[in-house]
Design a protein around this motif. Structure first.
Motif, PDB file in Angstrom:
ATOM      1  N   GLY A 148      42.647 -28.679  71.953  1.00  0.00           N
ATOM      2  CA  GLY A 148      41.487 -28.966  72.548  1.00  0.00           C
ATOM      3  C   GLY A 148      42.379 -28.996  74.150  1.00  0.00           C
ATOM      4  N   GLY A 149      42.206 -29.532  75.217  1.00  0.00           N
ATOM      5  CA  GLY A 149      43.456 -29.649  76.274  1.00  0.00           C
ATOM      6  C   GLY A 149      42.773 -28.658  76.664  1.00  0.00           C
ATOM      7  N   CYS A 150      42.020 -27.389  76.545  1.00  0.00           N
ATOM      8  CA  CYS A 150      41.712 -26.206  77.474  1.00  0.00           C
ATOM      9  C   CYS A 150      40.628 -26.228  78.538  1.00  0.00           C
ATOM     10  CB  CYS A 150      42.007 -25.348  76.803  1.00  0.00           C
ATOM     11  SG  CYS A 150      43.025 -24.776  75.771  1.00  0.00           S
ATOM     12  N   ASP A 151      40.328 -27.912  79.091  1.00  0.00           N
ATOM     13  CA  ASP A 151      39.724 -27.407  79.378  1.00  0.00           C
ATOM     14  C   ASP A 151      39.551 -27.165  81.183  1.00  0.00           C
ATOM     15  OD1 ASP A 151      36.967 -28.562  78.429  1.00  0.00           O
ATOM     16  OD2 ASP A 151      37.532 -30.277  78.197  1.00  0.00           O
ATOM     17  N   MET A 152      38.564 -27.201  82.078  1.00  0.00           N
ATOM     18  CA  MET A 152      38.846 -27.294  83.207  1.00  0.00           C
ATOM     19  C   MET A 152      39.433 -28.283  83.637  1.00  0.00           C
ATOM     20  SD  MET A 152      38.633 -24.323  85.179  1.00  0.00           S
ATOM     21  CE  MET A 152      39.474 -23.506  86.665  1.00  0.00           C
ATOM     22  N   PRO A 153      40.623 -28.157  85.161  1.00  0.00           N
ATOM     23  CA  PRO A 153      40.558 -30.080  85.752  1.00  0.00           C
ATOM     24  C   PRO A 153      39.543 -29.834  86.570  1.00  0.00           C
ATOM     25  CG  PRO A 153      42.711 -28.170  86.304  1.00  0.00           C
ATOM     26  CD  PRO A 153      40.920 -26.801  85.280  1.00  0.00           C
ATOM     27  N   ASN A 155      30.968 -30.618  76.780  1.00  0.00           N
ATOM     28  CA  ASN A 155      31.683 -31.259  76.462  1.00  0.00           C
ATOM     29  C   ASN A 155      31.916 -31.601  75.164  1.00  0.00           C
ATOM     30  OD1 ASN A 155      33.632 -31.522  78.870  1.00  0.00           O
ATOM     31  ND2 ASN A 155      31.716 -32.055  79.845  1.00  0.00           N
ATOM     32  N   PHE A 193      39.599 -31.156  89.969  1.00  0.00           N
ATOM     33  CA  PHE A 193      41.131 -31.005  90.990  1.00  0.00           C
ATOM     34  C   PHE A 193      39.757 -31.946  92.274  1.00  0.00           C
ATOM     35  CE2 PHE A 193      39.350 -26.633  90.097  1.00  0.00           C
ATOM     36  CZ  PHE A 193      41.213 -26.690  89.580  1.00  0.00           C
TER      37      PHE A 193
END
Lengths: 577, 577
Positions: B570-575, B538, B577
């Protein structure tokens, strides 16, 4: 009797020894790619004038019917061919000049004869051609190649094939031959035509930007593979590089850079014209209503669920989320104004309107949509989708275009798509069959076989193992094995008008896209041109290796498939255990 | 009380709003890669003289101890740095010039101070450095960067780090600033040293050939990653590009082209010298006795099982098969003559002698070996292997080199390898532990984590699914997650002197190798420099994205990892769940 057998067997061994010692591992001839439908060849080697003359004639009805367009295409092709003869110095690793088959015959003229001097490039245009390369001439005539074709587009393919018959040798002088280019295995007689009329390549210029030159080079390389549709996935959620006069903020705010990373109307027309001169249609895609986050940068009012984080996955197939808001009248005004403008920039009859990967949650949480649904009994996100797609479709048609859509519109959502439309299927043959049963023409490009971007792991996220839904990498063999009409009846198969390989650009940009496209898209090109019947990776491998070296010689950064040793010697197959 | 809380909460919201609106998605500072061991920074932006002066001084004992070598390295580094300041125009997608933090201070001097002016490049040389970039100056002195280091090699790393602190902005004039390069977040104070002393990259120049320029560019890029060993896998079964004076037929017959696809002694010395000027050691590998088919082209008598087909798999790990014949005296003469010659072309103390992937069947079916075994009671293919490796090792040592071998020599075969040797492990941590327990120093480069070539499917063979033993593609995250000392005790870990990523060239050549190497080898470089502790994908992602853009700006065709949108937002990480 026994003795005689022994002698025959000894002679055979000697012959085999000769073959293994003095010729290549592969029994190699000119590496034509895609391989023509019919091809007979001889055993003579001839040489070429560098200033070979190319002439065009029209059979019927009269020379007056040669349109300016056809004339321009011919002149451009003639120049390219003559330039390539001067510039290209392709020394094949496999095909070598053979003095023992050399006849001192010099090819001086290429005569092109077309039947229809007024044909328009478009879906289904006749692309067939015949090519004959002689190895001898009548007493007084210069040695002449003949290309006959119904249209100029078939003639272009004939020239492409001819260019692949030609090899360079810089050792000619030692044989006292004062030419540098030769055609082995003459005479050649080729009868050729495509199996599918739509043979495409998709390039996504939104996730990462490509310059106009990058695109032109890709289109040029497509022409060498007899591909004929550049599917320009020009915009998406990530960026909107197209300059619109009606909505200038689309690129001012939505492009990665409003000055350097855009496509102007002029850029588009340059690309469209460049492609047409090579017999390639440019079909733009303006995907709606999903994949439209980039519109929100300039026009936030018409986009719902803008960049929801961190649970973007609930709102979009990938970040950033955003869909055209179907509950707002401004959205429809936007559609009615934007599509005619964008459609007018492209000359082809078809316009891809997208329609894929809708997430209804995006709308269902939007206040305007909530109000709309409360005020319109019987409405739902599904009826809203139908409404917005209807508007898109009607606008495309009223802009004098025929729409294309992704499979979801008719397979997932059962929307009222015109039967004139072409539906693009990215799932497998089951979906192809479903869509065809609904009466649609289809182009295929299965993610399992023909996605050029897969196999470099997940780009989204930070998980260590980094798998991706479309792993693994699709090898050329895998791509070559895809049969677009597998499992279809004959009449169903007729509705498969072709297909395309696709490069989505999450992990591609100008630094690596050529390596990802070539030579694997060449494998797909042969499936689409020659047809999936009778293709055999064993037969194809040495030809593709050689063709890939020709691409490299032409400046294309095509990925190598094997060590050069294998290219030269063969012997790199999987053993049968 | 409640009211006060509300006010505080409102202020916090406003602050957050400010942060989200006016700063980048990432809380971004200079994207140093690999990240230094200690790094404190400030909040001032300063600018740079394009003609920044670089000075070198020696602490002890006297200036006379500055060797010519050190002086040459310094001058070369100084020129490169000054050139790069003039030429490099790196505009980061993330770091932007911020007028509000700008202080009109101009950096004019870089002062380098080293302790030992006479140190030799080699395993374990001190590479540590301290770097301080001021944001202010005493009244009369020009603003001066200080780099202090034990050796010139540490100083080189200091300059590399400094070069990454510098950004370009072409908008300065609008602020009436007449300089174009700036350093944000000054003052910087950096204390830095490598976690591992061997930080390598393997390039295989046998399966496909790379030009000298390709290799030089790779070495230059390595230096920007603080990698310090170029493991030149120079020959293999497929081709022998190295010109030998003693055995000229090696390249005359065994190179892919005896004129254009070779490395002469002069080429090697150019590469060796170029690398040394950048603090990079060049370690050649001449793999024996396996992987030697290419020798058979010129010297067939000393190679057994030459290109067995089609069951090459019984005789070699991959085609073409061939191993030095241990039953022939000529083989030993060849070893004793070739190794000293090859060793003399390289300046480093280490010489990689291979020793991997032996197939005993290759020997057992050879007539000479059969005779030898029949005539020498107690002998076997295993004793023959020991005999030939002993000869190789003794020759390496008598050539004044320390040998390196692949793991098989001590892990599979238990051969009498000197404890001075370095053993290269390409399996996982279990094998590392085994080899260390035998008392060897180890370098790691697990095929599961650090093979740069994996993931494009099988290159051997024609099977449609085309899987390969080392699929899938190793993502940068996967590479970044590899811990070279995982599962080892502290004292065991001391024997892991480093590691390397590896590009085998079955599916790589000059057309795609940069994309395969970068930026993934950068991920490994950070593991080896900064150390595997406390690394976090990260934290690393935005830095690596930025560093990759700097590589591209420097002309390296590094593969993109994400859409530019993700780099910017940014904002392209795996959420989760």
């Amino acid at each position: 009797m026994l003795k005689k057998q022994n002698i025959v067997s000894s002679l055979l061994s000697l012959l085999l020894l000769y073959f293994c010692t003095f010729s290549n591992f592969f029994n190699f001839t000119n590496a034509l790619w895609p391989i023509p439908q019919q091809w007979s060849k001889g055993s003579t080697t001839i040489v070429l004038y560098p200033s070979v003359d190319i002439r065009l004639s029209i059979i019927s009805p009269t020379i007056e019917d040669l349109s300016i367009k056809t004339h321009t295409i011919f002149n451009s092709a003639k120049n390219r061919f003559q330039q390539s003869i001067i510039q290209e110095k392709y020394v094949s690793p496999n095909v070598k000049f053979n003095i023992s088959t050399y006849q001192p015959k010099i090819l001086q003229i290429v005569e092109i004869e077309i039947n229809d001097g007024n044909s328009e490039l478009g879906l289904g245009v006749n692309e067939s051609y015949c090519l004959s390369v002689p190895d001898n001439n009548d007493d007084n005539k210069p040695l002449t190649v003949k290309i006959t074709a119904e249209t100029i587009y078939g003639a272009l393919h004939g020239l492409t094939t001819l260019s692949q018959l030609i090899y360079y040798d810089n050792d000619f002088l030692k044989h006292d031959i004062h030419h540098e280019r030769y055609i082995p295995f003459a005479p050649h007689k080729i009868v050729d035509y495509p199996s599918f009329s739509y043979r495409g390549l998709l390039l996504d210029t939104s996730r990462n930007y490509y310059s106009v030159d990058d695109i032109l080079k890709t289109i040029e390389t497509m022409s060498w593979n007899k591909l004929n549709v550049f599917h320009w996935h020009i915009v998406d959620a990530t960026s909107w590089p197209v300059v619109s006069k009606k909505f200038p903020k689309l690129s001012e705010k939505g492009a990665y850079d409003p000055v350097t990373m855009i496509y102007t109307e002029q850029d588009i027309k340059i690309i469209d014209e460049f492609a047409k001169l090579r017999g390639i249609r440019v079909i733009p895609e303006f995907d709606m209503p999903g994949h439209t986050h980039s519109i929100s940068k300039g026009y936030p009012d018409i986009i719902a669920c803008i960049n929801e984080q961190p649970r973007w996955d609930l709102y979009a197939a990938e970040p950033p989320s955003g869909q055209l808001n179907p509950a707002k009248e401004e959205t429809y005004e936007f559609i009615r104004a934007l599509i005619p403008e964008m459609a007018s920039y492209f000359s082809d009859k078809y316009y891809h309107a997208g329609g894929d990967e809708i997430k209804t949650k995006c709308w269902e949480e939007d206040e305007d949509v909530e109000n709309y649904l409360a005020n319109n009994l019987g409405s739902s996100s599904e009826t809203l989708l139908a409404k917005i797609i209807e508007e898109v479709q009607n606008t495309v048609i009223s802009s004098n275009k025929i729409p294309m859509f992704w499979q979801e519109t008719v397979d997932t959502h059962n929307l009222a798509i015109t039967k004139d439309a072409i539906i693009q299927v990215w799932f497998g043959n089951d979906t192809v069959k479903n869509v065809i049963k609904k009466g649609y023409k289809v182009i295929v490009g299965s993610a399992e076989y023909w996605y050029l971007d897969c196999g470099h792991g997940g780009w989204v996220g930070n998980n260590i193992n980094g798998n991706s839904w479309c792993d693994p990498y699709k090898t050329w063999q895998k791509m070559y094995s895809f049969n677009p009409i597998n499992g279809l009846t004959k009449s169903e198969a007729k509705l498969v008008i072709g297909g395309e390989t696709l490069l989505w650009s999450e992990q591609a940009d100008p630094n690596n896209f050529e390596q990802l496209i070539w030579p694997r898209a060449s494998a797909a090109a042969e499936v689409l041109w020659t047809g999936p019947q009778n293709l055999d990776v064993n037969e194809a491998l040495p030809r593709l290796l050689d063709f890939r070296f020709r691409l490299v010689a032409r400046g294309v950064k095509a990925e190598p498939l094997q060590p050069l040793w294998c290219v030269l010697n063969g012997g790199c197959d999987m053993p049968n255990f």
